[in-house]
Design an enzyme around this catalytic site. Structure first.
Site, PDB file in Angstrom:
ATOM      1  CE1 TYR A   1      29.397  35.227  38.872  1.00 26.73           C
ATOM      2  CE2 TYR A   1      28.119  37.019  39.819  1.00 26.73           C
ATOM      3  CZ  TYR A   1      29.284  36.556  39.228  1.00 26.73           C
ATOM      4  OH  TYR A   1      30.315  37.413  38.989  1.00 26.73           O
TER       5      TYR A   1
ATOM      6  N   PRO B   1      36.670  31.287  39.917  1.00 30.98           N
ATOM      7  CG  PRO B   1      36.745  33.593  40.054  1.00 30.98           C
ATOM      8  CD  PRO B   1      35.942  32.413  40.507  1.00 30.98           C
TER       9      PRO B   1
ATOM     10  CG  HIS C   1      32.629  34.837  40.384  1.00 31.00           C
ATOM     11  ND1 HIS C   1      32.442  36.054  41.006  1.00 31.00           N
ATOM     12  CD2 HIS C   1      33.479  35.075  39.372  1.00 31.00           C
ATOM     13  CE1 HIS C   1      33.166  36.975  40.371  1.00 31.00           C
ATOM     14  NE2 HIS C   1      33.801  36.406  39.382  1.00 31.00           N
TER      15      HIS C   1
END
Ligand code: COA
Length: 533
Positions: free
Chosen positions: A14, A27, A250
């Site tokens: 990430y 998402p 995320h």
């Protein structure tokens, strides 16, 4: 070692990842369409939704969330403590995440964005009780009415840029004191609510796909893409046309805690009625101001351009497979997740006449602070089955045996993965340890087969929910697919994504091939069962 690995994973997957969080990482979640088509419905629902999230937050604050279990084992609940009052912060080389929930004076406000304008909305009364849906309605209406003009600069679109560019633009943006204070108010807020403008109408069949696009990127700079702060961990999106969903950043958490929160909120909005609360005068929600210098303006224009390229490139298809759900594999004594994964292998094989490296996320939450490992769904057993399935020389009984073997192998890998026995995070650990020690990188990491094994043409995830919703995300490679599904008892919601710039992929084609594969596998089992009787 476990914590170390989680930390490495956070950075590798990430914070060091430089592509935009939009499409490439964050998402979206599509919720069932709501029955309203005007701003009153929109504000009313948003008010209930906020009240629902605050209700969930009370459980987080009091640490009364019931512990979750997987395969009879308790799971680490830490991710629940990372999703509210947190935000990603861009850097020129690496991003970071701030979590204000644990600070001495945790935030008491949310941010609301409407027509690209951000507002701070205090959601607690002075006695510490959360505002009621009724009070929230009034506050949201005040926000709506003071943000009617539609010509404001979409400052939030900056957060959709390539991370290095956004890192640079961010450093420049917050040099101004007003801008810095506004950005901080967003970062500190408990979560964000995006009151979206209506999107183009489509047929009922295409509605979930259109909604998925709205959740993933907002539709482009002339639609709702500027009505976001993509670095914010949790953004609830409520459109004037009854569209509802979520996008989340995320880094702090996987899908399951987010969906558990959503399940709670959806239930809450169903039962909550607007009760008239005694009118205490509430402070006016505060608009956040930004001073737009020519440099910031040019960063915004650049971000808009790139966003529109991403919008054109993303190919999404959300489908409801309505023929059966978990019930059918269960009745054949097969793991439903494994059944679906084997169907995906079959679908891919039928389209490409080959198998591909496939990623399925497995939860490592049986371990403290555990995140995920990889279930490699493409196995020798799945390959044996998919090759045999359409082979006219093979008998049905043999195909069934191969299907059963493939499903068992998948479930066995899943069990290994959730117990920390898969290979991918171990290999990552070895690689990063070598890098940290400045020792020679073991040869395996330089081998072309390692690169091939990590080029996931299929990146997949099961995110089950009580709500009839589906999570969606983009592919992880330029010639790949993202596939997310929510298997319900009697139907399955699928979200398939691909890139239009790749001539070899099509989300709709894979979605259809997947439906066919599931149906063919069921009829294979039914036929063989009948012939046995
Ligand atoms: N016969 C009959 N029933 C069976 C069965 C069999 N052989 N095998 C499984 N089942 C049942 C299970 O008991 C379960 O029942 P329930 O619906 O009453 O709960 C159900 O079928 C589902 O089991 P299964 O399909 O095997 O999957 P799972 O729920 O164990 O999930 C994973 C598998 C990999 C998805 C899960 O372990 C996991 O890791 N989830 C997290 C993934 C994640 O983090 N995703 C987000 C990334 S952003």
């Amino acid at each position: 070692m476990g914590h170390r690995l989680s930390d490495w994973w956070l950075k590798t997957a990430y914070l060091d990842y430089r592509l935009p969080v939009v499409v490439h990482s964050s998402p979206g979640v599509v919720l069932p369409r709501l029955q309203f088509n005007d701003r009153h419905g929109q504000i009313r629902y948003a008010a209930k939704l906020i009240a629902g999230v605050l209700d969930f937050k009370t459980m987080i604050d009091n640490e009364t969330l019931p512990v979750e279990y997987l395969g009879g084992k308790p799971l680490c609940m830490n991710q629940y403590y990372q999703v509210l009052s947190s935000c990603r912060i861009p850097g020129t080389e690496r991003d970071s995440v701030v979590n204000h929930a644990l600070s001495k004076r945790p935030p008491t406000h949310i941010t609301v964005v409407h027509n690209f304008q951000f507002f701070v909305l205090d959601v607690y009364n002075s006695d510490g009780t959360p505002l009621t849906a009724d009070q929230l309605y009034i506050q949201l209406e005040r926000i709506w009415n003071s943000s009617l003009q539609t010509n404001e600069e979409p400052i939030g679109i900056l957060t959709s840029s390539h991370r290095n560019n956004w890192g640079k633009a961010y450093a420049n943006l917050i040099k101004d004191r007003t801008n810095n204070a506004s950005v901080q108010a967003i970062q500190k807020s408990i979560f964000t609510v995006c009151l979206d403008a209506p999107m183009p109408r489509v047929s009922d069949e295409m509605y979930p796909t259109r909604a998925a696009v709205q959740m993933l990127h907002g539709g482009g700079s002339r639609w709702n893409s500027g009505n976001r702060w993509f670095d914010k961990t949790l953004q609830f999106i409520v459109g004037e046309d009854g569209t509802c969903g979520v996008i989340y950043e995320h880094a702090p958490a996987e899908g399951p805690p987010i969906v558990a929160l959503i399940d709670h909120v959806v239930e809450y909005t169903k039962k909550s009625e607007m009760i008239r609360t005694p009118m205490v005068p509430l402070p006016m929600p505060k608009k956040l101001h930004f001073n737009i210098t020519p440099e910031i303006k040019s960063n915004i224009e650049e971000a808009k351009k790139n966003m529109n390229i991403m919008v054109h490139d993303l190919d999404v298809r959300v489908t409801v497979f309505s023929h059966f759900g978990k019930n059918v594999p269960k009745s054949h004594k097969m793991s439903p997740d494994a059944f679906i994964q084997v169907a995906l292998q079959l679908a891919y094989y039928r389209l490409y006449k080959r198998c591909c490296a496939t990623y399925e996320s497995a939860s490592l939450r049986m371990f403290k602070l555990g995140r995920t490992d990889t279930i490699r769904s493409a196995s020798i057993d799945s390959a044996n089955f998919v090759r045999a399935m359409d082979d006219p020389a093979k008998q049905n009984q043999e195909k069934v045996t191969l299907l059963e073997k493939a499903v068992k192998a998948h479930r066995a890998y899943t069990d290994m993965a959730i117990h920390g026995q898969a290979i991918d995070r171990h290999l990552l650990g070895l690689k990063l340890q070598a890098v940290e020690d400045l020792s020679a990188l073991p040869e395996i990491f330089m081998d072309p087969s390692y690169a091939t094994a990590n080029h996931y043409n299929l990146s997949t995830s099961q995110v089950p929910a009580k709500t009839d919703c589906v999570m969606c995300f983009g592919p992880v490679v330029s010639d790949g697919y993202g596939v997310c599904y929510n298997p319900m008892e009697k139907h399955i919601n699928f979200a398939v994504s691909a890139f239009n710039s790749c001539a070899d992929t099509s989300a709709t084609r894979l979605a259809h091939a997947l439906e066919d594969a599931l149906l063919d596998m069921k009829s294979l089992l039914d036929q063989t069962l009948k012939s046995k009787l």
